[in-house]
Design an enzyme around this catalytic site. Sequence first.
Site, PDB file in Angstrom:
ATOM      1  CE  LYS A  52      12.056-108.370 -39.805  1.00  0.00           C
ATOM      2  NZ  LYS A  52      11.324-107.377 -40.597  1.00  0.00           N
ATOM      3  CD  GLN A  96      11.995-103.777 -41.185  1.00  0.00           C
ATOM      4  OE1 GLN A  96      12.428-104.918 -41.256  1.00  0.00           O
ATOM      5  NE2 GLN A  96      10.931-103.480 -40.467  1.00  0.00           N
ATOM      6  CG  ASP A 119       7.876-109.313 -44.876  1.00  0.00           C
ATOM      7  OD1 ASP A 119       7.919-109.927 -43.795  1.00  0.00           O
ATOM      8  OD2 ASP A 119       8.452-108.226 -45.087  1.00  0.00           O
TER       9      ASP A 119
END
Length: 280
Positions: A52, A96, A119
Amino acid sequence: MPQIIDGKAISTAIKEELKIEVGKLKEEHIHICLAVIQVGNDPASSVYVGNKKKACAYIGIDSQSYELPEETTQEELLKLIRDLNEKKEVNGILVQLPLPKHIDEDEVIRAIDPKKDVDGFHPQSVGALCIGQPGFVSCTPAGIIQLLKRSGIEIAAKECVVIGRSNIVGKPMALLLLRENGTVTVAHSRTKDLKEVTKRADILIVAVGRPKMITKEYVKEGAVVIDVGIHRNENNKLCGDVDYDDVASVCSAITPVPGGVGPMTIAMLMHNCVEAGKAQ
Ligand code: NDP
């Protein structure tokens, strides 16, 4: 031979488009910044976080990295998120997953400002998707819609079957297909006669989390098959939830693993960061 839906090429095209857009924003002195939080040092998570950050650097998005020890408390993590919510220069916040067992993931996700929820996991983002309002969409299913559209596959009026009903893939996938006017069925572990259900699909999305479970017996002749699964087999090679060679003999289009859905997830995360930056 079926059409091979090339997620690598499509995700590269999206990243190139975003790079140009980010360059133009920089000329207007708008800088985009993603904060990435990792708790503990799970090797798979470290690889995802690294990828990422690499994608951010490639596109021209700044990234701030917060690598916290495994024993970080819930309160410490929540405080960091609250601080990042307040920071003007941070446009997106990514935590994460999975988090260590002592941390309540739902509470952590709820703590993220929905305007920075790149997200798309916050209940407000999910609710917005459900009722057709603007908001961030979970990256993997959003990437699958891009794969279909950019491969010239029509969704409207098609029979779409999604195997899997997880919050990050199956459910948002079903809602997105519905938004594109597909006729949508969601199958799961309690579905009776799965093969009979999946054989109705013009577009079959497989997010079942079981290596090579879907063979040609589950697939209608000429269907489009999207494989979300990622597994390592006994030879340490990547494979999906679909038995690729078997299913390729009956379908009209298919995503490979690797090089199908996987690369799209990061491309859509980058897309969400740019949207967050523009909106803020
Ligand atoms: P989950 O394990 O959260 O969900 C799996 C779903 O499949 C559940 O809804 C479950 O049903 C259903 N299921 C399990 N077994 C069966 C069965 N025998 N018959 C029918 N349905 C079944 O997985 P995720 O949605 O998180 O992920 C799915 C796959 O996609 C995994 O391989 C994962 O690694 C991969 N993945 C890939 C990403 C990418 O970027 N390419 C991103 C995210 C995930 P029930 O709800 O009844 O238990």
